[in-house]
Design a protein around this motif. Sequence first.
Motif, PDB file in Angstrom:
ATOM      1  N   GLY A  58       0.370  10.304  -8.416  1.00  0.00           N
ATOM      2  CA  GLY A  58      -0.569   9.308  -8.930  1.00  0.00           C
ATOM      3  C   GLY A  58      -1.378   8.661  -7.827  1.00  0.00           C
ATOM      4  N   THR A  59      -1.630   7.366  -7.931  1.00  0.00           N
ATOM      5  CA  THR A  59      -2.515   6.690  -6.985  1.00  0.00           C
ATOM      6  C   THR A  59      -1.867   6.536  -5.608  1.00  0.00           C
ATOM      7  OG1 THR A  59      -1.728   4.523  -7.708  1.00  0.00           O
ATOM      8  CG2 THR A  59      -3.669   5.411  -8.814  1.00  0.00           C
ATOM      9  N   GLU A  84      -0.864  15.019  -8.731  1.00  0.00           N
ATOM     10  CA  GLU A  84      -0.871  14.560 -10.120  1.00  0.00           C
ATOM     11  C   GLU A  84       0.391  13.765 -10.418  1.00  0.00           C
ATOM     12  OE1 GLU A  84      -1.349  17.962 -12.606  1.00  0.00           O
ATOM     13  OE2 GLU A  84      -3.527  18.055 -12.370  1.00  0.00           O
ATOM     14  N   ASP A 139      -3.042   4.958  -1.367  1.00  0.00           N
ATOM     15  CA  ASP A 139      -4.044   4.263  -0.555  1.00  0.00           C
ATOM     16  C   ASP A 139      -4.454   5.053   0.674  1.00  0.00           C
ATOM     17  OD1 ASP A 139      -4.217   1.459  -1.863  1.00  0.00           O
ATOM     18  OD2 ASP A 139      -2.058   1.817  -1.671  1.00  0.00           O
ATOM     19  N   ARG A 155      -7.703  10.065  -6.426  1.00  0.00           N
ATOM     20  CA  ARG A 155      -6.647   9.114  -6.780  1.00  0.00           C
ATOM     21  C   ARG A 155      -6.579   7.945  -5.797  1.00  0.00           C
ATOM     22  NH1 ARG A 155      -5.402  14.288  -8.039  1.00  0.00           N
ATOM     23  NH2 ARG A 155      -4.601  14.617 -10.148  1.00  0.00           N
ATOM     24  N   MET A 156      -7.622   7.826  -4.953  1.00  0.00           N
ATOM     25  CA  MET A 156      -7.624   6.800  -3.926  1.00  0.00           C
ATOM     26  C   MET A 156      -8.664   5.723  -4.214  1.00  0.00           C
ATOM     27  SD  MET A 156      -7.241   9.265  -0.565  1.00  0.00           S
ATOM     28  CE  MET A 156      -6.812   7.923   0.534  1.00  0.00           C
ATOM     29  N   PRO A 157      -8.394   4.490  -3.809  1.00  0.00           N
ATOM     30  CA  PRO A 157      -9.347   3.398  -4.049  1.00  0.00           C
ATOM     31  C   PRO A 157     -10.433   3.365  -2.976  1.00  0.00           C
ATOM     32  CG  PRO A 157      -7.457   2.552  -2.881  1.00  0.00           C
ATOM     33  CD  PRO A 157      -7.165   4.016  -3.141  1.00  0.00           C
ATOM     34  N   GLN A 191       0.835  -1.189   0.000  1.00  0.00           N
ATOM     35  CA  GLN A 191       0.000   0.000   0.000  1.00  0.00           C
ATOM     36  C   GLN A 191       0.880   1.253   0.000  1.00  0.00           C
ATOM     37  OE1 GLN A 191      -3.519  -0.011   2.548  1.00  0.00           O
ATOM     38  NE2 GLN A 191      -3.188  -2.178   2.973  1.00  0.00           N
ATOM     39  N   ARG A 192       0.324   2.319  -0.549  1.00  0.00           N
ATOM     40  CA  ARG A 192       1.063   3.568  -0.684  1.00  0.00           C
ATOM     41  C   ARG A 192       0.489   4.606   0.264  1.00  0.00           C
ATOM     42  NH1 ARG A 192       2.137   7.126  -6.080  1.00  0.00           N
ATOM     43  NH2 ARG A 192       4.403   7.303  -5.856  1.00  0.00           N
ATOM     44  N   GLY A 230      -9.733   3.290   0.945  1.00  0.00           N
ATOM     45  CA  GLY A 230      -8.577   4.093   1.318  1.00  0.00           C
ATOM     46  C   GLY A 230      -8.935   5.004   2.487  1.00  0.00           C
TER      47      GLY A 230
END
Length: 247
Positions: free
Chosen positions: A79-80, A76, A82, A126-128, A11-12, A131
């Motif tokens: 990017g993605t 931007e 969590d 940008r989060m799932p 996970q980020r 998140g």
Amino acid sequence: MNGDEQSLSNQRVVIVGGTSGMGMGAARAACQAGADVIALGRRPSARMVAEQRVHGSITFQSLDMTDDTAVEQMFETLGTLDHLLITATPPSPGGPFLSQTMANAQAVLHGKLLGSWSCARHAAPRMPKGGSITFTAGGLVTKPRMGASMMMVAFAGLEALTRALALELGPIRVNTIRPGVIDSEMWAGMPQAKRAAFFALVRQRFPAGRVGKIDDIGKAALFLMANDFVTGAVIEVSGGETLVSIE
């Protein structure tokens, strides 16, 4: 809760304010839980280089969260992600209410409340699902202090924003940590003798019997990132500060 339940493997995690203080404690905790951590702050320092050597999966970058355009560009580029944690509190003018100017008051709100809003606004798309976004407020919300009226308003605003965004952004989770007295860089401006006396009083009067550590905030942040059934909550990590008087 065992270690597996708090794993952030693959996970980020992005931490705004992660280059020092409470944010650094959270960056360490997330890194140890297996996350890929990006720590953002206004002023990279030699300490960050040392942390990079110890925690190789922490990446440090510069960001001024009061600059909405810079925040947008940063997310931007990243990017993605969590999880987002915002611990930064940009310097702002305090002082007695009757001595403040409109510019002073706006600077406080712009720095803490709207700076946090900006980070959440540009990160959320940008989060799932599942998140998390975590803000940080402070004990001023429940225990006002002379000369800090606008910071109290900023903290209260973040706690209200937490509940609103938990509904609006769900199933992305939104929570707030309300720290107490934490031994960190935030006390650097207080003379050493005065700080030592204050910390001694804290140890004497707080039910927990000690001053908070940045790792205490890291543990709370990790809990909020890992527990996917907690949202719209304010988690107080204060050692019982709100139960006693330290005036």
